[in-house]
Write an enzyme that holds these catalytic residues in place. Structure first.
Site, PDB file in Angstrom:
ATOM      1  CG  HIS A   1      -2.002  -0.813   1.389  1.00  0.00           C
ATOM      2  ND1 HIS A   1      -2.379  -1.308   2.138  1.00  0.00           N
ATOM      3  CD2 HIS A   1      -2.990  -1.076   0.415  1.00  0.00           C
ATOM      4  CE1 HIS A   1      -3.217  -1.695   1.959  1.00  0.00           C
ATOM      5  NE2 HIS A   1      -4.139  -1.549   0.668  1.00  0.00           N
TER       6      HIS A   1
ATOM      7  CB  CYS B   1      -2.890   0.859   8.529  1.00  0.00           C
ATOM      8  SG  CYS B   1      -1.472   0.257   7.554  1.00  0.00           S
TER       9      CYS B   1
HETATM   10  N1  ARG Z   1      -4.264  -7.144   6.480  1.00  0.00           N
HETATM   11  C1  ARG Z   1      -4.293  -5.747   5.916  1.00  0.00           C
HETATM   12  C2  ARG Z   1      -4.191  -5.692   4.691  1.00  0.00           C
HETATM   13  O1  ARG Z   1      -3.346  -6.693   4.110  1.00  0.00           O
HETATM   14  C3  ARG Z   1      -3.577  -4.896   6.611  1.00  0.00           C
HETATM   15  C4  ARG Z   1      -4.200  -3.525   5.755  1.00  0.00           C
HETATM   16  C5  ARG Z   1      -2.951  -2.577   6.403  1.00  0.00           C
HETATM   17  N2  ARG Z   1      -3.654  -1.073   5.360  1.00  0.00           N
HETATM   18  C6  ARG Z   1      -3.028  -0.286   5.340  1.00  0.00           C
HETATM   19  N3  ARG Z   1      -3.457   0.977   4.997  1.00  0.00           N
HETATM   20  N4  ARG Z   1      -1.665   0.157   4.864  1.00  0.00           N
HETATM   21  O2  ARG Z   1      -4.803  -5.556   3.358  1.00  0.00           O
END
Ligand code: ARG
Length: 285
Positions: free
Chosen positions: A178, A278
């Site tokens: 991300h 996150c």
């Molecule tokens: N387990 C989640 C996923 O893989 C973690 C998300 C993390 N969020 C972020 N904004 N980077 O989607």
């Protein structure tokens, strides 16, 4: 003999601004599937520790004077704690999320319901996107990540909805899947001149790196160690920057530039592949 030394950068006066955010208590947090390299469903997680660590982040925001809203967690949606993925909001318009993986898809409507009940103008997304996880408002421009989760047709949708410039950035390292794991915004204040960022160069394709270098010549470059504890996944009010406590060199760089890094430990939520940012969705009315 007298020499005039330039004033140290730390004398730069940084002005905080009040932020309004949405968070989700990790009451149902666990790691039961694997959709990023950080996740190991075979290893145990400690939900009560996740809640305690999250509470520390929540309290830190309250102490900073932020307006913190809460969405009810839903049983069976362990990743709902990562509120940043729930949507993207500017000018009271909430662009909903449409998740890449089936495991997280019900989170999209859950967050859109909350936005609707709280007076936001909700736009149901036509294309796959993971909200503020991949979208970052920097000044008047939206930086938009792609490569692992968010599809580039959503970048076009975003440009149509908000009438702003959208800059596509391609992520290339699956551990930094991300945009908010690879870039930190340091100056979120509306109207701030030349807002600065910090980033991990190796997370981007050559072409995207060239865009970042050109647009942000003064950016802080974060090392691999700090990025590996999701140090970039931080939240700034323009002066105070909440970061992973283990991202020590990033903290040093921030202090040198006149910011006030505040370390928190979210080790349990790191097991799901997420950190400070996150867990934080910015609500811009
Ligand atoms: N387990 C989640 C996923 O893989 C973690 C998300 C993390 N969020 C972020 N904004 N980077 O989607």
């Amino acid at each position: 003999m007298s020499t005039t030394l330039p004033a140290p950068a730390s004398t730069t006066v940084r002005t905080p601004s009040k932020r309004t955010v949405l968070m989700c208590r990790p009451d149902y947090f666990t790691v039961s599937y694997r959709i990023n390299p950080w996740m190991h469903p075979e290893a145990p997680t400690d939900t009560s520790l996740a809640v305690r660590q999250w509470e520390t982040l929540y309290q830190t925001y309250l102490d900073l004077g932020f307006d913190v809203h809460l969405i009810d967690p839903v049983e069976g949606l362990p990743d709902m704690v990562y509120a940043a993925n729930g949507g993207f909001i500017i000018d009271n318009i909430a662009y909903g999320a449409s998740f890449t993986y089936a495991e997280r898809q019900p989170e999209g409507p859950a967050y859109m319901d909350w936005f609707r009940s709280n007076g936001f103008d909700v736009r149901v997304p036509e294309n796959v996107n993971e909200g503020e996880g991949d979208f970052l408002l920097v000044g008047d421009v939206i930086l938009a990540g792609t490569g692992f989760r968010t599809a580039t047709n959503s970048h076009e949708e975003l440009a149509r909805i908000y009438g702003r410039e959208v800059v596509t950035l391609e992520l290339v390292n699956p551990s930094f899947y991300h945009l908010d794991t690879a870039i930190a915004l340091l100056d979120p204040q509306p109207g701030f001149e030349n807002p600065n960022i910090a980033y991990l160069p190796s997370a981007f394709s050559e072409a995207s790196l060239a865009i970042l270098r050109e647009r942000f010549p003064d950016a802080l470059l974060v090392n691999e160690e700090d990025a590996a504890v999701l140090g970039l996944n931080s939240f700034s009010d323009g002066y105070n920057i909440v970061i992973a406590s283990r991202a020590t060199d990033f903290g040093r760089q921030l202090r040198e530039r006149g910011y006030n890094p505040i370390g928190v430990d979210l080790s349990e939520l790191l097991l799901g592949g997420g950190g400070v940012k996150c867990c934080t969705l910015e609500l811009r009315r």
